[in-house]
Design an enzyme around this catalytic site. Structure first.
Site, PDB file in Angstrom:
ATOM      1  N   HIS A 183       0.813  -1.220   0.000  1.00 11.74           N
ATOM      2  CA  HIS A 183       0.000   0.000   0.000  1.00 11.74           C
ATOM      3  C   HIS A 183       0.850   1.276   0.000  1.00 11.74           C
ATOM      4  O   HIS A 183       0.314   2.366  -0.215  1.00 11.74           O
ATOM      5  CB  HIS A 183      -0.950   0.008   1.206  1.00 11.74           C
ATOM      6  CG  HIS A 183      -2.284   0.608   0.913  1.00 11.74           C
ATOM      7  ND1 HIS A 183      -2.491   1.537  -0.081  1.00 11.74           N
ATOM      8  CD2 HIS A 183      -3.505   0.400   1.472  1.00 11.74           C
ATOM      9  CE1 HIS A 183      -3.763   1.896  -0.110  1.00 11.74           C
ATOM     10  NE2 HIS A 183      -4.404   1.207   0.820  1.00 11.74           N
ATOM     11  N   ARG A 184       2.143   1.155   0.223  1.00 11.07           N
ATOM     12  CA  ARG A 184       3.011   2.334   0.078  1.00 11.07           C
ATOM     13  C   ARG A 184       3.159   2.716  -1.385  1.00 11.07           C
ATOM     14  O   ARG A 184       3.369   3.889  -1.713  1.00 11.07           O
ATOM     15  CB  ARG A 184       4.404   2.039   0.660  1.00 11.07           C
ATOM     16  CG  ARG A 184       4.442   1.747   2.143  1.00 11.07           C
ATOM     17  CD  ARG A 184       5.843   1.317   2.576  1.00 11.07           C
ATOM     18  NE  ARG A 184       6.283   0.112   1.873  1.00 11.07           N
ATOM     19  CZ  ARG A 184       7.489  -0.446   2.028  1.00 11.07           C
ATOM     20  NH1 ARG A 184       8.365   0.100   2.858  1.00 11.07           N
ATOM     21  NH2 ARG A 184       7.803  -1.543   1.365  1.00 11.07           N
TER      22      ARG A 184
END
Length: 469
Positions: free
Chosen positions: A440-441
């Protein structure tokens, strides 16, 4: 002149390796580039070629020992000219069987000592003679000769040493050799049952049963020490302890590092893949495709390659040290493979340039190599996206964990025939669930969802590949 060979860095940056087995013994005469040992790192089993031509003086480790990189592994008696040539510095890297088979040194290089990884002995060169070992050398060390072992061995394996008759290395695969080592069995005593002459696991089990070496059986020789990495049972057999080594140790460390470094998000999509399964059936009937095993996994891999063109965020990595996001303009697609040594994820280089047939062939070769324990270290490195086929185990879906350094991994579930809405009616259709985990980064929920939908669209309508391509 005495030359000491230190365990080299096997090209993976790993500090140690486990000695699987020696293929030479003290006193053997070896040639340049002859395989002297098999070692297992956290990623693969590799063969070490001899850097010198000479006589084996000392073996500094035993099968099952963990040897540190840079520690003495083997000592040779080397002729003066070869020892002098070996003094030139070079970076030692372990070679794979494929690299050794393809490399052919120039004639003027034949006298040079091989610095591990610099090629193989010339094709057509005579195989160096290995001094036959005597009955005593084949018997277990300790209190005496294991008569049960010798009686169970093939006749020619227990002959008295004859210098005129070289003793060939037993033919088998690395997993079988590892299995034999765990049972404390010398493969030279095991007879191959098949016409190929290759010793199989069944051959080892049959021999072990005859001599009482199978788990739970009475050992043929009291006081025999267990193999260093074999499972160890506590008193009363209420627990079994197995050393954490090799692939299992590496996988555990990588998964923990991934789980606690990259924030995972997993999304699911159930897809009607009837059109894909029908296409695959048509491939089977095509004579021009005979010999190519094209399955759902290959189509999924092709769909991933196509979708990554539209969604490069899934083909990137988070470089913490540099403070950068690195976007790859190529796809090295990893295929998770379950083996006897644990889970490995070798990858197909530049998969984005391959046709469906080429991808299918690459997946087949990758799986066969992994099951044989022959995956090269280079094939385990540099992956950019991975696929795990949980459907082969009858599982519908899961939440796969990212390989460290990758932004996404796709789990392909089982294809099931079930009622499904089709053209406004209920019909029996082939249905499959896809699960995508992403970092999700690097990937937002919208990007991850659109990527998964694009992969699903190719599987739902393979003709859409014409649009995405």
């Amino acid at each position: 002149m005495i030359q000491e060979f230190l365990l080299p860095d096997l090209g993976e940056g790993l500090p140690e390796a486990e000695l699987v087995q020696w293929t030479v013994a003290e006193g053997d005469e070896v040639a340049l580039n002859q395989t002297i040992a098999e070692v297992e790192t956290a990623k693969a089993v590799v063969e070490l070629p001899s850097p010198f031509a000479g006589i084996v003086r000392t073996l500094h480790a035993q099968a099952g020992d963990v040897v540190q990189v840079g520690a003495p592994l083997i000592t040779f008696d080397v002729a003066g000219a070869e020892a002098s040539a070996a003094s030139a510095p070079a970076e030692a890297v372990a070679s794979t069987p494929t690299e050794k088979a393809d490399a052919v040194p120039a004639p003027e290089e034949k006298a040079q000592p091989n610095l591990v990884g610099y090629g193989a002995a010339p094709r057509g060169s005579a195989r160096p003679r290995r001094r036959a070992r005597s009955v005593a050398a084949l018997a277990p060390t300790g209190g005496g000769t294991d008569t049960a072992v010798l009686e169970a061995a093939p006749h020619d394996a227990i002959r008295v040493a004859e210098p005129e008759r070289p003793l060939e290395r037993p033919r088998s695969t690395p997993p079988v050799r590892r299995f034999a080592k765990d049972l404390g069995i010398d493969l030279a005593l095991v007879e191959a049952s098949g016409a190929s002459g290759i010793i199989t696991r069944a051959d080892v089990e049959a021999y072990a049963a005859r001599v009482g070496r199978l788990p739970g059986a009475e050992p043929a020789m009291a006081g025999a020490a267990p193999a260093a990495s074999a499972p160890r049972r506590e008193a009363g057999e209420r627990t079994t302890r197995t050393p954490i080594r090799g692939v299992r140790k590496h996988t555990a460390e990588a998964m923990v590092r991934s789980a606690f470094t990259a924030p995972h998000v997993t999304t699911f999509l159930t897809v009607d893949v009837t059109a894909t399964t029908e296409l695959i059936e048509s491939f089977k009937a095509d004579r021009s495709l005979q010999g190519h095993k094209i399955g759902v996994l290959a189509v999924a891999a092709k769909a991933v390659c196509l979708a990554l063109r539209k969604h490069p965020e899934l083909n990137s990595k988070w470089d913490e040290a540099a403070g950068e996001i690195v976007e790859h303009h190529y796809v090295n697609i990893g295929i998770a493979a379950a083996t006897g040594r644990g889970l490995v994820v070798p990858n197909i280089k530049d998969a984005q340039d391959m046709s469906l047939v080429e991808l299918a062939d690459a997946i087949r070769d990758l799986a066969e190599t992994a099951r044989a324990g022959k995956t090269a270290p280079a094939d385990m490195m540099g992956g950019t996206f991975s696929i795990t086929n949980v459907g082969v185990f009858g599982v519908d879906a899961g939440t796969p964990i990212l390989n460290p350094g990758e932004a996404g991994i796709l789990a392909v579930g089982a294809v099931r025939r079930q009622p499904w809405e089709h053209r406004g009616e209920i019909a029996l259709r082939d249905v499959m669930t896809l699960a995508l985990s992403f970092d999700h980064r690097l990937v937002d929920g919208e990007q991850g969802s659109k990527f998964l939908v694009d992969v699903g669209d190719v599987l739902r309508e393979p003709g859409r590949a014409m649009l995405l391509g």
